[in-house]
Design a protein around this motif. Structure first.
Motif, short mmCIF file in Angstrom:
data_model
loop_
_atom_site.label_atom_id
_atom_site.label_comp_id
_atom_site.label_asym_id
_atom_site.label_seq_id
_atom_site.Cartn_x
_atom_site.Cartn_y
_atom_site.Cartn_z
N ALA A 125 0.83 -1.21 0.00
CA ALA A 125 0.00 0.00 0.00
C ALA A 125 0.86 1.26 0.00
O ALA A 125 2.06 1.22 0.33
N ASP A 126 0.23 2.38 -0.35
CA ASP A 126 0.97 3.64 -0.30
C ASP A 126 1.07 4.14 1.14
O ASP A 126 0.46 3.58 2.06
N ASP A 127 1.87 5.19 1.34
CA ASP A 127 2.14 5.67 2.69
C ASP A 127 0.86 6.09 3.42
O ASP A 127 0.70 5.81 4.61
N ALA A 128 -0.02 6.76 2.70
CA ALA A 128 -1.25 7.24 3.33
C ALA A 128 -2.09 6.07 3.84
O ALA A 128 -2.68 6.13 4.93
N THR A 129 -2.15 4.99 3.07
CA THR A 129 -2.94 3.83 3.47
C THR A 129 -2.33 3.15 4.69
O THR A 129 -3.04 2.76 5.63
N VAL A 130 -1.00 3.00 4.69
CA VAL A 130 -0.34 2.37 5.84
C VAL A 130 -0.54 3.20 7.09
O VAL A 130 -0.86 2.68 8.17
N ARG A 131 -0.39 4.50 6.96
CA ARG A 131 -0.58 5.38 8.12
C ARG A 131 -2.01 5.29 8.63
O ARG A 131 -2.26 5.22 9.84
N SER A 132 -2.97 5.25 7.71
CA SER A 132 -4.38 5.13 8.11
C SER A 132 -4.65 3.78 8.78
O SER A 132 -5.43 3.71 9.73
N ALA A 133 -3.99 2.73 8.30
CA ALA A 133 -4.18 1.41 8.90
C ALA A 133 -3.67 1.39 10.34
O ALA A 133 -4.31 0.83 11.24
N VAL A 134 -2.51 2.01 10.57
CA VAL A 134 -1.97 2.09 11.93
C VAL A 134 -2.95 2.81 12.84
O VAL A 134 -3.26 2.36 13.95
N ARG A 135 -3.45 3.95 12.39
CA ARG A 135 -4.39 4.72 13.20
C ARG A 135 -5.68 3.95 13.42
O ARG A 135 -6.25 3.97 14.53
#
Length: 318
Positions: A125-135
């Motif tokens: 996934a792109d960075d935004a998706t990974v960051r959203s998944a963590v959150r």
């Protein structure tokens, strides 16, 4: 989620037949089952007759009573998570009896899309998706921590690492689905509801007394009731998954989460150095633990000619 689970009786029959032919030392021999993943006392299997399901095999029970107690606790844990608003993959919990041996327990869930799993997103996934998944994962951890212990007084927690979740294409558009429920994190009046002897069972006898005396299992379980430690463990798994390059964005998401939420326990920011120290300590202990278990398996099967009931992983890169 794909496929429709067979009726409970049919499912139990397939699992009983699988168990009769399963060789824990070489589970994929014959092509009947395929190993999907390993836990400390479990192995996730794909069974030929159940292609749309994941069958997580739990062993180490002393007797049928211990297995029944575990099944009751898991079902209670699932109900508590659901009541707290956590989305959990549909899970059937079945005991499989065995002639002349203690039973095993299978946790059976629908096979979820591979690309939706958090550890896969770390690589695809792109960075935004990974960051959203963590959150998204940590927001569930936070909500559970805030409500846990109210009313009944029992505390409930979960393991928030990304590999334990299935995410929507946009992780913030829908809450993730928790798939790892084999360890019921429940404390009643400060004491863990899970019988720690189940987690001690795979520890080689020579060091089991040391683990018990130092209360290492209790300390391991306690960590999951501290939201910041859950986040630290989630970040440590970036190392385990070979995704260290994405650690900075994971840390940024965790720091934002720590600053913006009403969380019990410590809330100081994390650093890459702290994450690496935490992961390295955990990884070194697990590597030693696995070496000792392989030695124990060798002694039991090759020297003492006894059965060894756990499925151990092959080489693990940490």
């Amino acid at each position: 989620m794909s496929g429709v689970a067979p009726e409970r009786e049919g499912l139990a029959a397939v699992l009983a037949a699988t168990e009769r032919t399963l060789d824990p030392g070489d589970p994929e021999r014959g092509g009947h089952v395929r190993v999907i993943g390993h836990g400390e006392i479990s192995v996730a299997l794909s069974v030929a007759e159940l292609p749309d399901l994941v069958c997580k095999r739990m062993s180490g029970f002393a007797d049928p009573g211990a297995a029944a107690t575990y099944v009751e606790l898991v079902e209670d844990y699932l109900a508590r998570l659901t009541d707290a608003g956590v989305r959990v993959a549909p899970t059937q919990v079945l005991t499989v009896s065995r002639d002349g041996r203690p039973p095993v327990v299978y946790l059976v869930q629908p096979l979820l899309p591979h690309e939706s799993l958090g550890n896969v997103l770390l690589h695809t996934a792109d960075d935004a998706t990974v960051r959203s998944a963590v959150r998204a994962a940590l927001d569930v951890v936070a909500r559970l921590a805030r409500t846990s212990g109210t009313g009944s007084g029992d505390e409930v927690a979960l393991d928030g690492q990304l590999s334990n979740w299935s995410f929507a294409a946009d992780p913030l558009s829908a809450e993730p689905v928790l798939v790892d429920v084999g360890t019921p994190f429940v404390r009643r009046d400060g004491a863990h509801a899970l019988d720690v002897e189940l987690l001690l069972a795979p520890v080689p006898p020579g060091i089991r007394a040391y683990y018990r005396r130092k209360r290492l299992v209790e300390a391991y379980l306690d960590d999951y009731f501290v939201p910041r430690t859950v986040a630290l463990d989630l970040l440590g798994n970036f190392h385990k998954e070979g995704a260290v390059a994405r650690l900075p964005l994971g840390i940024a998401a965790v720091d934002e989460w720590l600053e913006g939420g009403d969380l019990p326990g410590p809330r100081e920011r994390v650093s890459a150095e702290e994450v690496e120290r935490y992961y390295r300590k955990d990884a070194d202990l697990l590597a030693l633990y696995l070496r000792l278990r392989r030695m124990d398996r060798f002694l039991r099967t090759r020297v003492l000619r006894r059965q060894y009931d756990y499925v151990l992983p092959g080489h693990v890169s940490r």
